[in-house]
Design a protein around this motif. Structure first.
Motif, mmCIF file in Angstrom:
data_model
loop_
_atom_site.group_PDB
_atom_site.id
_atom_site.type_symbol
_atom_site.label_atom_id
_atom_site.label_comp_id
_atom_site.label_asym_id
_atom_site.label_seq_id
_atom_site.Cartn_x
_atom_site.Cartn_y
_atom_site.Cartn_z
ATOM 1 N N LYS A 54 -3.293 0.563 12.097
ATOM 2 C CA LYS A 54 -2.789 -0.532 10.942
ATOM 3 C C LYS A 54 -2.985 0.100 9.544
ATOM 4 N N GLN A 55 -4.083 0.679 9.436
ATOM 5 C CA GLN A 55 -4.339 1.492 8.083
ATOM 6 C C GLN A 55 -3.335 2.321 7.812
ATOM 7 N N LYS A 56 -2.921 3.184 8.556
ATOM 8 C CA LYS A 56 -1.688 4.142 8.547
ATOM 9 C C LYS A 56 -0.512 3.460 8.211
ATOM 10 N N GLU A 57 -0.258 2.731 8.769
ATOM 11 C CA GLU A 57 1.084 1.633 8.574
ATOM 12 C C GLU A 57 0.974 1.331 7.204
ATOM 13 N N GLU A 59 -0.731 2.328 4.588
ATOM 14 C CA GLU A 59 -0.474 3.428 3.646
ATOM 15 C C GLU A 59 1.067 3.661 3.498
ATOM 16 N N GLN A 60 1.621 3.661 4.741
ATOM 17 C CA GLN A 60 3.056 4.142 4.561
ATOM 18 C C GLN A 60 3.729 3.072 3.995
ATOM 19 N N GLN A 61 3.672 1.739 3.999
ATOM 20 C CA GLN A 61 4.179 0.832 3.519
ATOM 21 C C GLN A 61 3.946 0.737 1.875
ATOM 22 N N SER A 62 2.765 1.105 1.624
ATOM 23 C CA SER A 62 2.296 1.046 0.142
ATOM 24 C C SER A 62 3.062 2.388 -0.518
ATOM 25 N N LYS A 63 3.218 3.418 0.248
ATOM 26 C CA LYS A 63 4.053 4.480 -0.424
ATOM 27 C C LYS A 63 5.373 4.138 -0.553
ATOM 28 N N ARG A 64 6.199 3.294 0.334
ATOM 29 C CA ARG A 64 7.391 2.930 0.330
ATOM 30 C C ARG A 64 7.789 1.847 -0.797
ATOM 31 N N ASN A 67 7.401 3.953 -4.077
ATOM 32 C CA ASN A 67 8.770 4.369 -4.379
ATOM 33 C C ASN A 67 9.735 3.642 -4.842
#
Length: 127
Positions: A54-57, A59-64, A67
């Protein structure tokens, strides 16, 4: 055999049987404790693993999201620039309109003066 010897023999047999039972109970308890520990460890590891996923998800959503916000900021800056250019153009049109009105007024004044001068010349010629 005497009663006392028989009693001692029975006592030693019961003692040995109790010792075997206690040893079996101890082995069962150790095995159950190990199984419980393994189960708890697996459960905790599974929860921790889920948290990492969930933390990785996140982080990915945060990067998106970062952007998208950057794109939105750039687009907003472009829009602001277009609106600023449009406002400047409108001001220029207003200035041109004002200039044209002043020129029209001045030309009417010049024309009236020329008509007045022309009428004065015509009245001098007729006299």
């Amino acid at each position: 055999m005497s009663d006392l010897t028989l009693l001692l023999k029975n006592h030693n047999q019961k003692k040995a049987e109790i010792k075997r039972n206690n040893e079996q109970i101890r082995k069962n308890a150790v095995q159950a404790t190990n199984e419980l520990t393994d189960s708890i460890t697996d459960y905790v590891n599974e929860e921790v693993s889920d948290i990492f996923v969930k933390q990785k998800e996140l982080e990915q959503q945060s990067k998106r999201l970062a952007n998208q916000v950057t794109k939105y900021i750039n687009q907003t800056q472009q829009w602001l620039s277009l609106v600023d250019n449009f406002n400047h153009s409108l001001k220029e049109l207003g200035d041109v309109k004002n200039w044209a009105q002043i020129m029209e007024h001045d030309m009417k004044t010049v024309m009236t003066t020329l008509e007045f001068v022309h009428q004065g010349k015509n009245s001098n010629i007729a006299s």
